[in-house]
Motif scaffolding. Structure first.
Motif, PDB file in Angstrom:
ATOM      1  N   PRO A 190       0.848  -1.136  -0.197  1.00 50.88           N
ATOM      2  CA  PRO A 190      -0.012   0.051  -0.166  1.00 50.88           C
ATOM      3  C   PRO A 190       0.750   1.247   0.224  1.00 50.88           C
ATOM      4  N   ARG A 191       0.524   2.346  -0.781  1.00 49.99           N
ATOM      5  CA  ARG A 191       1.429   3.430  -0.902  1.00 49.99           C
ATOM      6  C   ARG A 191       0.359   4.767  -0.756  1.00 49.99           C
ATOM      7  N   LYS A 192       0.880   5.607  -0.202  1.00 52.79           N
ATOM      8  CA  LYS A 192       0.222   6.843   0.074  1.00 52.79           C
ATOM      9  C   LYS A 192       0.314   7.665  -1.121  1.00 52.79           C
ATOM     10  N   GLU A 193       1.301   7.669  -1.939  1.00 54.53           N
ATOM     11  CA  GLU A 193       1.341   8.409  -3.125  1.00 54.53           C
ATOM     12  C   GLU A 193       0.608   7.582  -4.314  1.00 54.53           C
ATOM     13  N   LEU A 194       0.125   6.417  -4.172  1.00 50.31           N
ATOM     14  CA  LEU A 194      -0.392   5.969  -5.561  1.00 50.31           C
ATOM     15  C   LEU A 194      -2.108   6.203  -5.198  1.00 50.31           C
ATOM     16  N   LEU A 195      -2.719   7.114  -5.892  1.00 53.18           N
ATOM     17  CA  LEU A 195      -4.106   7.318  -6.006  1.00 53.18           C
ATOM     18  C   LEU A 195      -4.791   6.432  -7.026  1.00 53.18           C
ATOM     19  N   LEU A 196      -5.927   5.756  -6.669  1.00 47.01           N
ATOM     20  CA  LEU A 196      -6.600   4.993  -7.645  1.00 47.01           C
ATOM     21  C   LEU A 196      -7.568   6.094  -8.432  1.00 47.01           C
ATOM     22  N   LYS A 197      -7.631   5.635  -9.737  1.00 44.99           N
ATOM     23  CA  LYS A 197      -8.171   6.276 -10.710  1.00 44.99           C
ATOM     24  C   LYS A 197      -9.497   5.695 -11.587  1.00 44.99           C
ATOM     25  N   GLU A 198     -10.438   6.318 -11.670  1.00 46.35           N
ATOM     26  CA  GLU A 198     -11.373   5.581 -12.532  1.00 46.35           C
ATOM     27  C   GLU A 198     -11.021   4.662 -13.495  1.00 46.35           C
ATOM     28  N   GLY A 199     -11.493   3.474 -13.677  1.00 45.30           N
ATOM     29  CA  GLY A 199     -11.088   2.490 -14.458  1.00 45.30           C
ATOM     30  C   GLY A 199     -10.231   1.454 -14.008  1.00 45.30           C
ATOM     31  N   ASP A 200      -9.428   1.872 -12.936  1.00 39.70           N
ATOM     32  CA  ASP A 200      -8.476   0.778 -12.244  1.00 39.70           C
ATOM     33  C   ASP A 200      -9.062  -0.525 -11.614  1.00 39.70           C
ATOM     34  N   ILE A 201      -8.498  -1.413 -11.724  1.00 37.87           N
ATOM     35  CA  ILE A 201      -8.855  -2.609 -10.830  1.00 37.87           C
ATOM     36  C   ILE A 201      -7.494  -2.895  -9.952  1.00 37.87           C
ATOM     37  N   VAL A 202      -8.084  -3.260  -8.658  1.00 38.13           N
ATOM     38  CA  VAL A 202      -7.154  -3.450  -7.628  1.00 38.13           C
ATOM     39  C   VAL A 202      -7.455  -4.695  -6.608  1.00 38.13           C
ATOM     40  N   ALA A 203      -6.418  -5.446  -6.619  1.00 41.30           N
ATOM     41  CA  ALA A 203      -6.398  -6.596  -5.887  1.00 41.30           C
ATOM     42  C   ALA A 203      -5.792  -6.418  -4.491  1.00 41.30           C
ATOM     43  N   VAL A 204      -6.483  -6.816  -3.280  1.00 43.60           N
ATOM     44  CA  VAL A 204      -6.415  -6.689  -1.819  1.00 43.60           C
ATOM     45  C   VAL A 204      -6.157  -7.982  -1.410  1.00 43.60           C
ATOM     46  N   ASP A 205      -4.797  -8.499  -0.808  1.00 41.31           N
ATOM     47  CA  ASP A 205      -4.668  -9.603  -0.305  1.00 41.31           C
ATOM     48  C   ASP A 205      -4.374  -9.458   1.288  1.00 41.31           C
ATOM     49  N   MET A 206      -4.948 -10.434   2.113  1.00 41.62           N
ATOM     50  CA  MET A 206      -4.301 -10.276   3.448  1.00 41.62           C
ATOM     51  C   MET A 206      -4.642 -11.483   4.124  1.00 41.62           C
ATOM     52  N   THR A 207      -3.777 -11.551   5.287  1.00 44.28           N
ATOM     53  CA  THR A 207      -4.263 -12.755   6.240  1.00 44.28           C
ATOM     54  C   THR A 207      -4.239 -12.351   7.604  1.00 44.28           C
ATOM     55  N   VAL A 208      -5.326 -12.969   8.246  1.00 39.42           N
ATOM     56  CA  VAL A 208      -5.814 -12.635   9.469  1.00 39.42           C
ATOM     57  C   VAL A 208      -5.535 -13.832  10.502  1.00 39.42           C
TER      58      VAL A 208
END
Length: 264
Positions: free
Chosen positions: A80-98
């Motif tokens: 995860p990056r503070k400088e990376l802003l999501l824009k219309e049309g992006d796809i984003v995969a979020v992976d995590m372990t709990v």
């Protein structure tokens, strides 16, 4: 070593999985054009802590975050990056372990950012269907190769997309990564035979173009992640599940209606 889980252990893993599923459901309202991927990390940390659990990836082999957040051509392990802003049309995969009370769950989901292209939506639909085709093969008496074969035959044989080879599913519990390895490709009837009580993850990573991936480095972070070799979009979906005499049961389900036949 592959451990066979007791009913108690499976129940506790399902409780961990419910926390993880809750994060993913909450992200549906968080992920939108204009947010940074760091806001995904903040939400996940807050939700997990509020539910008495911990993010297993944080501190694992030097990793500093609760989530891996991979955007567009990024396949896996992006931070995860503070400088990376999501824009219309992006796809984003979020992976995590709990981890909840010592019990692990692992899941990844791909999200549309605003309105996406038909091509991107098709990729997401194919990848999600591939996950469930793999889950349907996770039955007592089948072999590991049956899972990967079902995924590969559909994604590459039918849809002509790239089925990533280097990154695979795995056993889970008592730690985040256990035996057996669970590739998203393979030959039917080959590999370890599946037994009731085994807990595994299935996690196809599918690219619009080639199956090949390359390593990239996040500038100024000294962290490597994986991206598609040809710059094409990539999607990933993952569930933790247990193999039972009554079929595969998903421990990280987000939708009790759609997943009704897969629930304990």
């Amino acid at each position: 070593m592959i451990t066979i889980k007791s009913d108690r252990e499976i129940k506790k893993m399902a409780e961990s999985g419910a926390v993880l599923a809750g994060v993913h459901k909450g992200l549906r309202d968080i992920i939108k054009p204009g947010i940074s991927t760091w806001e995904i990390e903040r939400f996940a940390n807050k939700y997990i802590a509020e539910h008495g659990a911990t993010p297993s990836e944080k501190g694992f082999e030097g990793y500093k975050y609760a989530t891996c957040v991979s955007v567009n051509d990024e396949v896996a392990h992006a931070i995860p990056r503070k400088e990376l802003l999501l824009k219309e049309g992006d796809i984003v995969a979020v992976d995590m372990t709990v981890n909840l009370d010592g019990f692990e769950s692992d899941s990844c989901w791909t999200y549309a950012v605003g309105k996406i292209s038909d091509e991107a939506q098709h990729l997401m639909d194919v990848t999600k269907k591939a996950l469930y085709l793999g889950i349907d093969q996770a039955v007592v008496g089948n072999r590991i190769g049956d899972i990967g074969h079902a995924i590969q035959a559909y994604t590459e044989g039918q849809e002509h997309m790239g089925d990533v080879r280097e990154l695979i599913g795995h056993g889970i519990q008592p730690t985040m990564h256990e035996q057996p390895n669970v590739p998203n490709y393979g030959e039917a009837g080959r590999g370890l035979r599946l037994r009731a009580g085994m807990t595994i993850t299935i996690e196809p990573m599918i690219n619009l173009g080639t199956w090949e991936i390359i390593s990239k480095e996040v500038p100024d972070k000294s962290w490597e992640y994986y991206a598609t070799a040809d710059g094409s979009l990539s999607a990933q979906y993952e569930h933790t599940l247990v193999i039972t005499d009554d079929g595969p049961k998903i421990l990280t389900s987000q939708d009790p209606d759609t997943d009704a036949k897969y629930l304990l």
